[in-house]
Design an enzyme around this catalytic site. Sequence first.
Site, PDB file in Angstrom:
ATOM      1  N   CYS A 209      27.571  48.079  16.908  1.00  0.00           N
ATOM      2  CA  CYS A 209      28.097  46.768  17.309  1.00  0.00           C
ATOM      3  C   CYS A 209      29.386  46.853  18.105  1.00  0.00           C
ATOM      4  CB  CYS A 209      28.280  45.882  16.086  1.00  0.00           C
ATOM      5  SG  CYS A 209      29.567  46.453  14.939  1.00  0.00           S
ATOM      6  N   HIS A 248      32.116  44.475  11.884  1.00  0.00           N
ATOM      7  CA  HIS A 248      31.180  44.009  12.910  1.00  0.00           C
ATOM      8  C   HIS A 248      31.935  43.197  13.950  1.00  0.00           C
ATOM      9  CE1 HIS A 248      27.241  43.171  14.510  1.00  0.00           C
ATOM     10  NE2 HIS A 248      27.429  41.873  14.452  1.00  0.00           N
ATOM     11  N   ASP A 263      25.886  37.921  20.004  1.00  0.00           N
ATOM     12  CA  ASP A 263      25.887  39.161  19.225  1.00  0.00           C
ATOM     13  C   ASP A 263      24.686  39.987  19.660  1.00  0.00           C
ATOM     14  OD1 ASP A 263      25.924  41.214  17.429  1.00  0.00           O
ATOM     15  OD2 ASP A 263      25.836  39.979  15.629  1.00  0.00           O
TER      16      ASP A 263
END
Length: 431
Positions: A209, A248, A263
């Site tokens: 991420c 994250h 995302d």
Amino acid sequence: MRIELPLQRCEWRRGLHRRRAMNSLEQAEDLKAFERRLTEYVSCLQPATGRWRMILIVVSVCTATGAWNWLIDPDTQKVSFFSSLWNHPFFTISCVTLIGLVLPCPAFCLSTVVTRTQRSCFTCQLLVQNGVCFLPVMGSTMDLKEYFKRIGFTGLYDKADLPTLCTIHKLHVMTIPFENLSIHCGEKITMDLKVIYKKIVLDHRGGWCCENNLLFSWVLREMGYKFTRLGARVFNVLKNDFNPMDSHLINLVEIDGKPYIADVSYGVSCQIWQPLEMIAGKDQPQPPGVFRLLNDGERWILEKTGRKPLIQNEAMVTCSLVDKRQTKTIYSFFLIQRDAGHFLNTIEYLQTSCESLFTQKSICSLQTATGFRALIGWTYSEVTFKPQDDTDIMDIRDIPDSEIETVLKEKFKITLHNKLTPINNKASYKI
């Protein structure tokens, strides 16, 4: 930086003191990161500086030797100045070379070394990202068109609108895998944007991420979108609580006054294909399932309602990777801007600690037009979404070491430069 969300303005006031308290600690970590990169940068300059000095010494010695011969020659005083230089070509050429080296800028000045090193090695500039100073990687330039080529985007991008954002978001998750293979190949994962760009765009790798979403934030900036980086805490099923650190990275994008969560790097069945509108409690159906954002005071929570898994291989019915929960909590986040330096300690922990999920499992996943693929250790899965039947068809099998490289190349378009050591120890992870 203040995020302009009318309904959440009071949250910023309540979080102000907390952010100030954390600010000095984050600045200290930023300085440590800058010191490490500066050390690397100076070490890169040293070979070029040494070569430059050697050239200068050789030319100076040649000039001095030629000058001596020119002065002791009896004909020097008998002929004109230019004729004497013509009679001593070695001295003349050495002088011209030395003047060419030192006249534009003093050769002993550091700026000369840097300038001449720039021309042959890399651009000597500091890249400042939201207060965190990073030095560039040698020989790499970041080109938005190369990123578009990497994800297969051929449309127009003259307007920072929602349809364009949805398109590049979906193409990214369909093309660039979520993976942590670097950890199991002996490679270091970094928050240096140019290193990430080279890895994902030029070397056709994936990333986790912090890599994918940091790269995506650069794409957003280059395309003219108004965005803010946020930190999220992933939900831990074993502890039935959110992890204590922001592990994250996500992006909040504002378009026409409306905020969206982008995302591109969560992976497997909880990967959103398109940005989510920040409306509390609203069901937002996408192929992987129905996503919704919940608001708990200052905190936002992302959850997903999925479908029943239908496992085709009976031998894998009890596989620990299969998530049989219909509704699952994914992560939580606060509306607090986070720069790249905020994640430095976290990524160091995640790629080195024996308690980290990412050191215990080698993970690679990629979304497809009908579902997703995943390789966890030696377990390869092909998942097909069947929303009309309220099921996800899962073809799961274990593969031998001899097939790992082929699967990565054919199914994920990844070719590794270093040898991968697959691992799939027991940990809290579901696909």
